[in-house]
Design a protein around this motif. Structure first.
Motif, PDB file in Angstrom:
ATOM      1  N   UNK A  65    -103.803   3.171 -34.729  1.00 52.67           N
ATOM      2  CA  UNK A  65    -103.455   2.012 -34.321  1.00 52.67           C
ATOM      3  C   UNK A  65    -105.037   1.216 -34.193  1.00 52.67           C
ATOM      4  N   UNK A  66    -106.020   1.735 -33.467  1.00 54.64           N
ATOM      5  CA  UNK A  66    -107.245   0.985 -33.242  1.00 54.64           C
ATOM      6  C   UNK A  66    -107.906   0.930 -34.533  1.00 54.64           C
ATOM      7  N   UNK A  67    -107.887   1.712 -35.573  1.00 57.22           N
ATOM      8  CA  UNK A  67    -108.569   1.653 -36.929  1.00 57.22           C
ATOM      9  C   UNK A  67    -107.983   0.689 -37.716  1.00 57.22           C
ATOM     10  N   UNK A  68    -106.665   0.550 -37.712  1.00 51.87           N
ATOM     11  CA  UNK A  68    -105.903  -0.423 -38.434  1.00 51.87           C
ATOM     12  C   UNK A  68    -105.990  -1.775 -37.758  1.00 51.87           C
ATOM     13  N   UNK A  69    -106.331  -1.916 -36.515  1.00 54.47           N
ATOM     14  CA  UNK A  69    -106.363  -3.497 -36.044  1.00 54.47           C
ATOM     15  C   UNK A  69    -107.609  -3.986 -35.467  1.00 54.47           C
ATOM     16  N   UNK A  77     -98.740   0.402 -42.749  1.00 59.77           N
ATOM     17  CA  UNK A  77     -98.010  -1.038 -43.088  1.00 59.77           C
ATOM     18  C   UNK A  77     -99.069  -2.125 -42.451  1.00 59.77           C
ATOM     19  N   UNK A  78     -99.556  -1.869 -41.331  1.00 55.46           N
ATOM     20  CA  UNK A  78    -100.649  -2.931 -41.056  1.00 55.46           C
ATOM     21  C   UNK A  78    -101.872  -3.279 -41.916  1.00 55.46           C
ATOM     22  N   UNK A  79    -102.297  -2.219 -42.559  1.00 56.00           N
ATOM     23  CA  UNK A  79    -103.231  -2.318 -43.517  1.00 56.00           C
ATOM     24  C   UNK A  79    -102.743  -3.278 -44.663  1.00 56.00           C
ATOM     25  N   UNK A  80    -101.514  -2.998 -45.174  1.00 63.23           N
ATOM     26  CA  UNK A  80    -100.939  -4.034 -46.174  1.00 63.23           C
ATOM     27  C   UNK A  80    -100.605  -5.428 -45.635  1.00 63.23           C
ATOM     28  N   UNK A  81    -100.277  -5.424 -44.423  1.00 59.98           N
ATOM     29  CA  UNK A  81    -100.180  -6.685 -43.878  1.00 59.98           C
ATOM     30  C   UNK A  81    -101.303  -7.617 -43.800  1.00 59.98           C
ATOM     31  N   UNK A  82    -102.443  -6.934 -43.462  1.00 64.58           N
ATOM     32  CA  UNK A  82    -103.720  -7.482 -43.456  1.00 64.58           C
ATOM     33  C   UNK A  82    -104.283  -8.269 -44.650  1.00 64.58           C
ATOM     34  N   UNK A  83    -103.740  -7.465 -45.969  1.00 62.94           N
ATOM     35  CA  UNK A  83    -103.984  -8.187 -47.130  1.00 62.94           C
ATOM     36  C   UNK A  83    -103.064  -9.122 -47.763  1.00 62.94           C
ATOM     37  N   UNK A  84    -102.108  -9.698 -46.785  1.00 58.41           N
ATOM     38  CA  UNK A  84    -101.215 -10.459 -47.139  1.00 58.41           C
ATOM     39  C   UNK A  84    -101.987 -12.093 -46.987  1.00 58.41           C
ATOM     40  N   UNK A  85    -101.359 -12.914 -47.938  1.00 59.60           N
ATOM     41  CA  UNK A  85    -101.974 -14.363 -47.834  1.00 59.60           C
ATOM     42  C   UNK A  85    -101.642 -15.179 -46.408  1.00 59.60           C
ATOM     43  N   UNK A  86    -100.278 -14.660 -46.018  1.00 55.27           N
ATOM     44  CA  UNK A  86     -99.589 -15.502 -45.022  1.00 55.27           C
ATOM     45  C   UNK A  86     -99.527 -14.520 -43.827  1.00 55.27           C
ATOM     46  N   UNK A  87     -99.451 -15.093 -42.613  1.00 58.26           N
ATOM     47  CA  UNK A  87     -99.650 -14.338 -41.278  1.00 58.26           C
ATOM     48  C   UNK A  87     -98.298 -13.743 -40.924  1.00 58.26           C
ATOM     49  N   UNK A  88     -98.232 -12.342 -40.980  1.00 57.94           N
ATOM     50  CA  UNK A  88     -96.869 -11.680 -40.594  1.00 57.94           C
ATOM     51  C   UNK A  88     -97.186 -10.593 -39.455  1.00 57.94           C
ATOM     52  N   UNK A  89     -96.142 -10.626 -38.540  1.00 58.05           N
ATOM     53  CA  UNK A  89     -95.913  -9.624 -37.503  1.00 58.05           C
ATOM     54  C   UNK A  89     -95.056  -8.548 -37.829  1.00 58.05           C
TER      55      UNK A  89
END
Length: 269
Positions: free
Chosen positions: A216-220, A152-164
């Motif tokens: 978690x560390x690798x994703x963030x 999930x976090x890897x996909x969120x990092x690809x988003x054009x807008x910031x999302x938590x």
């Protein structure tokens, strides 16, 4: 290729213990039923990653559809949530058995076991549905994920807008606290018994948490300074070593299951 025999061993070990528990009425006890749920989840989680990973390696295709990416996110993330809840409930069961032995049978009824197993599975699945619903509408500005599977976090990092996105891995501390509280409360004799009984659960939790924490560390954080092969190893560690570790630990550690497995495997010899 090491992944194919590894996955075959993983499947065989977990399926064997599931069959042993389901076919032997003497194992229809809370702890063994929770173990059966644990083994089913390990098959579920590893199947969410290994088959497609093997196809990618054999065919040298490293692309996947958006729909399949979200399906993989749902499977792997719900696997993690179910694993933590299952281990927590197993600790609760041992807490009742150790600290409230006279009330154990009245407090851990079959109805309660069914309710707890239902919660173990439904809650993480519902949480992941919400996360998928929040993540899937995002407009992506890229299409490359530098991991061996989608998360999930890897996909969120690809988003054009910031999302938590909600992160439930904070439960690691809570579950560790539950185990340690059970192990180190009560009389000296009770503590010794608790440590002996709870050690497999604690080791299993620490093993799983280690793999999940690295994810978690690798994703963030930027892990480019870590060798690529090491990152790949730890990426599949939590979906590989835990499903292999638990059957061997619980299967060999519990005398009932050890004897039944031995009789089943060597009955014809």
């Amino acid at each position: 290729m090491i992944l194919t025999p590894l996955y075959a061993l993983l499947v065989c070990a977990n399926v064997l213990l599931i069959i042993v528990i389901c076919l032997n009425r003497s194992l229809y006890e809370p702890m063994y039923l929770f173990l059966c749920s644990l083994f089913v989840n390990e098959l579920y989680g590893s199947t969410g990653m290994f088959p497609f990973l093997l196809v990618q390696i054999l065919s040298d295709i490293h692309a996947l559809s958006v729909a399949f990416c979200f399906l993989q996110i749902f499977c792997l993330h719900s696997y993690g949530g179910i694993q933590y809840l299952n281990l927590a409930i197993m600790c609760y069961d041992r807490y009742l058995a150790i600290c409230c032995p006279l009330q154990y049978n009245t407090r851990m009824t079959f109805k309660k076991i069914v309710t707890l197993i239902t919660v173990i599975w439904l809650y993480p699945l519902l949480v992941r549905v919400i996360i998928i619903c929040l993540t899937s509408p995002l407009q992506l500005c890229g299409n490359i994920i530098e991991k061996v599977y989608c998360d999930s976090y890897s996909v969120v990092k690809l988003a054009c807008s910031v999302t938590k996105v909600i992160n439930i891995y904070g439960l690691i501390t809570a579950f560790s606290t539950i185990i340690l509280k059970v192990c180190f409360s009560g009389s000296k004799q009770t503590r010794q018994k608790a440590v002996s009984i709870c050690t497999p659960h604690l080791v299993s939790l620490l093993n799983f948490s280690f793999g999940a924490s690295f994810e978690i560390l690798q994703s963030r954080f930027n892990m480019s300074n870590v060798p690529n092969m090491l990152r790949i190893f730890f990426s599949i560690y939590w979906v590989t070593c835990q499903p292999l570790f638990n059957p061997s630990m619980y299967g060999l550690n519990m005398s009932k299951m050890r004897i039944i497995c031995k009789n089943l495997l060597f009955a014809e010899m």
